[in-house]
Design a protein around this motif. Structure first.
Motif, short mmCIF file in Angstrom:
data_model
loop_
_atom_site.label_atom_id
_atom_site.label_comp_id
_atom_site.label_asym_id
_atom_site.label_seq_id
_atom_site.Cartn_x
_atom_site.Cartn_y
_atom_site.Cartn_z
N SER A 26 8.23 -0.21 -6.97
CA SER A 26 6.94 -0.89 -6.30
C SER A 26 8.21 -2.27 -6.71
CB SER A 26 6.18 -0.89 -5.68
OG SER A 26 5.70 -1.38 -4.82
N LEU B 117 6.14 1.80 -1.24
CA LEU B 117 6.51 2.65 -2.93
C LEU B 117 8.03 3.76 -3.17
CD1 LEU B 117 2.61 3.57 -3.08
CD2 LEU B 117 3.79 2.03 -4.88
N GLN C 64 10.19 7.75 0.22
CA GLN C 64 9.75 6.66 0.33
C GLN C 64 8.38 6.19 1.59
OE1 GLN C 64 11.95 3.96 -0.57
NE2 GLN C 64 13.17 5.47 -1.66
#
Length: 150
Positions: free
Chosen positions: A58, A118, A133
């Motif tokens: 991230s 993330l 994703q």
């Protein structure tokens, strides 16, 4: 040209069948207080075929790891793991007090209402990898899930 096109389509269709096709439901990240440098991300992962969650990243954190919490000698302990099995068709919950994605070295506070991007890395039985994703909304500390202690 027609043969080339047919071969290309066949190649892509065969490649596509190797992927685990993981779906993510109810993703969220716990909000932080001003000086807090870590938080957890939670969600439910369901794979169409056997797979493993092997990594995550991230831009909101310098370090992202897959963690488990478990009782050991009557003490709740947390540790990084190298992967998490995602059995075909069985939802795997990442939740407070269990498996979760740990966000460390946060680059700033995570406020309720924000969204944290993330990227989850999924490994298939043939060792091929795919990424998923996720946009995980940040939930307030008072969301009823209790404090996370690390």
């Amino acid at each position: 040209m027609k043969r080339f096109l047919t071969a290309t389509i066949l190649c892509f269709s065969l490649t596509g069948t190797a992927f685990a096709q993981v779906t993510v439901s109810d993703p969220w990240v716990r909000a932080t207080v001003a000086s807090q440098k870590a938080s957890g991300a939670f969600m439910t992962l369901t794979a169409a075929r056997d797979a493993r969650l092997v990594a995550a990243s991230s831009p909101a954190a310098g370090v992202v790891e897959i963690h488990e919490m478990a009782m050991q000698d009557n003490v709740m302990r947390m540790r990084a793991i190298d992967g998490l099995a995602l059995p075909a068709g069985k939802p795997v919950k990442l939740e407070p007090g269990g498996y979760h994605v740990m966000l460390m070295q946060l680059k700033g506070p995570l406020n309720a209402g924000d969204s944290v991007p993330l990227e989850l890395v999924i490994e298939n039985p043939d060792k091929s990898r795919e990424t998923v994703q996720v946009q995980a909304p940040v939930r307030a500390l008072t969301s009823g899930h209790g404090p996370m202690k690390h």
